[in-house]
Design a protein around this motif. Structure first.
Motif, PDB file in Angstrom:
ATOM      1  N   TYR A 113      35.282  46.716  30.382  1.00  0.00           N
ATOM      2  CA  TYR A 113      35.342  45.727  31.468  1.00  0.00           C
ATOM      3  C   TYR A 113      33.925  45.316  31.860  1.00  0.00           C
ATOM      4  O   TYR A 113      32.996  46.141  31.828  1.00  0.00           O
ATOM      5  CB  TYR A 113      36.074  46.309  32.677  1.00  0.00           C
ATOM      6  N   SER A 150      39.551  36.758  36.521  1.00  0.00           N
ATOM      7  CA  SER A 150      39.933  37.206  35.168  1.00  0.00           C
ATOM      8  C   SER A 150      40.592  36.095  34.369  1.00  0.00           C
ATOM      9  O   SER A 150      40.436  36.018  33.148  1.00  0.00           O
ATOM     10  CB  SER A 150      40.866  38.416  35.256  1.00  0.00           C
ATOM     11  N   MET A 176      37.204  39.706  29.359  1.00  0.00           N
ATOM     12  CA  MET A 176      38.126  40.809  29.599  1.00  0.00           C
ATOM     13  C   MET A 176      38.429  41.532  28.290  1.00  0.00           C
ATOM     14  O   MET A 176      38.620  40.899  27.246  1.00  0.00           O
ATOM     15  CB  MET A 176      39.421  40.284  30.226  1.00  0.00           C
TER      16      MET A 176
END
Length: 434
Positions: free
Chosen positions: A136, A198, A205
């Motif tokens: 991440y 996101s 991601m």
């Protein structure tokens, strides 16, 4: 009496002492003595003696060291690890996936710790290495932890609420209830931002599509039972009227000890470590309380608070203009002081003006705490920035840059409770009417 000269003299004295590295409590005491000797017309020593007793002889304040001890106990358990393992299977389906563990985990731990720094440190020491290992982006992981860690101030039980309640003579139990909806609102705002971020930054991601059978999710979810039970015991007992804030704090300490024992983390070393940690933190806060109470007394002898209130009435400033000015003041102070010091330093001068503007002190308490949350991620003295910096090893400005979007989200939350005050006042009014 020329109040402009008084204000300038005391501000110069305060920033000189703080800039010289003098402890906050001693700085407050020093400014109070200067105010009494030069402008108060009363014996500084006698007032200090009576103030020292008055600032500490409060049954309400016993909740403070108890809630601090509860957080210290939980900090030394495997709670953060269990929370990560219990939450992660349920959050993978959301856009942003495991990034939400920072937000939801901080929200849950905030409900049992009362401390912003403890919340960020406890969740971060598990979540940041896990998120980094899974690929991440570090910036959003760091920023979400620093931002969500501020929930420790707003979601009850909050140490800051106890400090404000004592300083402003507002019911701590009602403050706890008033903080529930704004805390949940802020949690949803943070999670909503992570979803949007996101979706916009899909390429950053990781491909983390691990799925678990429903029954395995339920088994993982059992790890959350101890902390959820503790939240219900502490907050539920206050909301149901079964316990005061102090009594609920005692329940919380017993519950935290049971969780530590159940997790196998309770031994002589962790028990003494939690106890000494609570003693050190409590003594620091009580010392600042003493200095702030003395400064409050000195201010009342100078007549400065009442003069400021009269000036606001005469100028007929709108509450919105006053709140904007106070927000800027608190954010500036947050660059140099911790949240507790900000509240105690400003209460004596600000509250008469706030009352003169017709602002509800219960609502104002939540507003102040929300603004102080902004100060927690404002360099150079944002406490949450220090915590995250220690966890990651990055420099302060990199952490501050990653946290900036969450600072703006805190500003949005402050605007929302200002435009819709029932977000704060709805539950306390419902509880009083019940």
């Amino acid at each position: 009496m020329d109040y402009t000269i008084i204000t300038i003299t005391l501000l110069v004295a305060l920033f000189t002492l703080l800039g010289g590295g003098v402890w906050v409590a001693l700085s407050l005491l020093g400014v109070g003595i200067i105010a009494m000797e030069l402008f108060g017309g009363a014996p500084a020593g006698s007032i200090l003696a009576t103030t020292s007793w008055a600032s500490s002889a409060s049954w309400t304040l016993t909740a403070l060291p108890l809630f601090i001890w509860m957080g210290e106990i939980l900090y030394r358990t495997r709670l953060s690890e269990d929370m990560f393992n219990g939450l992660s299977p349920w959050l993978r389906g959301l856009p942003g996936r495991l990034l939400h563990v920072n937000v939801v985990g901080c929200g849950i731990f905030a409900a049992v710790s009362g401390s912003s720094a403890a919340t960020a440190a406890t969740i971060g020491r598990i979540s940041l290495p896990e998120l980094k290992a899974r690929g991440y982006p570090e910036s959003i992981a760091i920023g979400s932890l620093a931002g969500a860690g501020t929930l420790g101030l707003l979601i009850p039980p909050s140490i800051m609420m106890i400090v404000y309640g004592v300083a402003a003579q507002v019911s701590i139990s009602r403050l706890f209830i008033a903080g529930i909806l704004p805390g949940l609102m802020l949690l949803l705002i943070f999670s909503g931002f992570l979803m949007v971020w996101s979706l916009i930054n899909r390429e950053q991601m990781p491909d983390d599509h691990e799925t678990l059978p429903f029954m395995k999710k339920l088994r993982r979810g059992k790890l959350l039972i101890p902390v959820v039970t503790l939240i219900v015991a502490v907050i539920g007992s206050i909301y149901a009227g079964f316990a005061t804030a102090t009594e609920a704090a005692a329940v919380g300490v017993v519950g935290a000890l049971l969780i530590a024992w159940y997790s196998g983390s309770l031994n002589r070393e962790t028990f003494m470590g939690s106890l000494m940690g609570a003693v050190c933190t409590s003594c620091m806060i009580f010392f600042i309380l003493l200095g702030a109470h003395y400064l409050t007394s000195a201010m009342s002898f100078t007549g400065l608070p009442s003069a400021l209130a009269d000036w606001i009435i005469a100028k007929q400033l709108s509450p919105y203009v006053l709140l904007l000015a106070l927000t800027l003041l608190f954010i500036i102070l947050g660059c140099f002081l911790d949240g507790i010091s900000i509240i105690l330093l400003t209460t004596a001068v600000v509250l008469p003006a706030v009352q003169a503007a017709g602002i509800d002190l219960l609502w104002f308490g939540i507003f102040v705490i929300l603004v102080v949350e902004m100060a927690q991620i404002t360099p150079p003295v944002g406490f949450n920035l220090f915590v995250v910096q220690n966890l990651t090893g990055y420099d302060m400005w990199k952490v501050a840059k990653a946290s900036f979007p969450f600072f703006l989200l805190l500003v949005l939350a402050a605007i929302l409770i200002t435009l819709f005050p029932q977000i704060v006042l709805g539950l306390p009014q419902a509880m009083r009417g019940a």
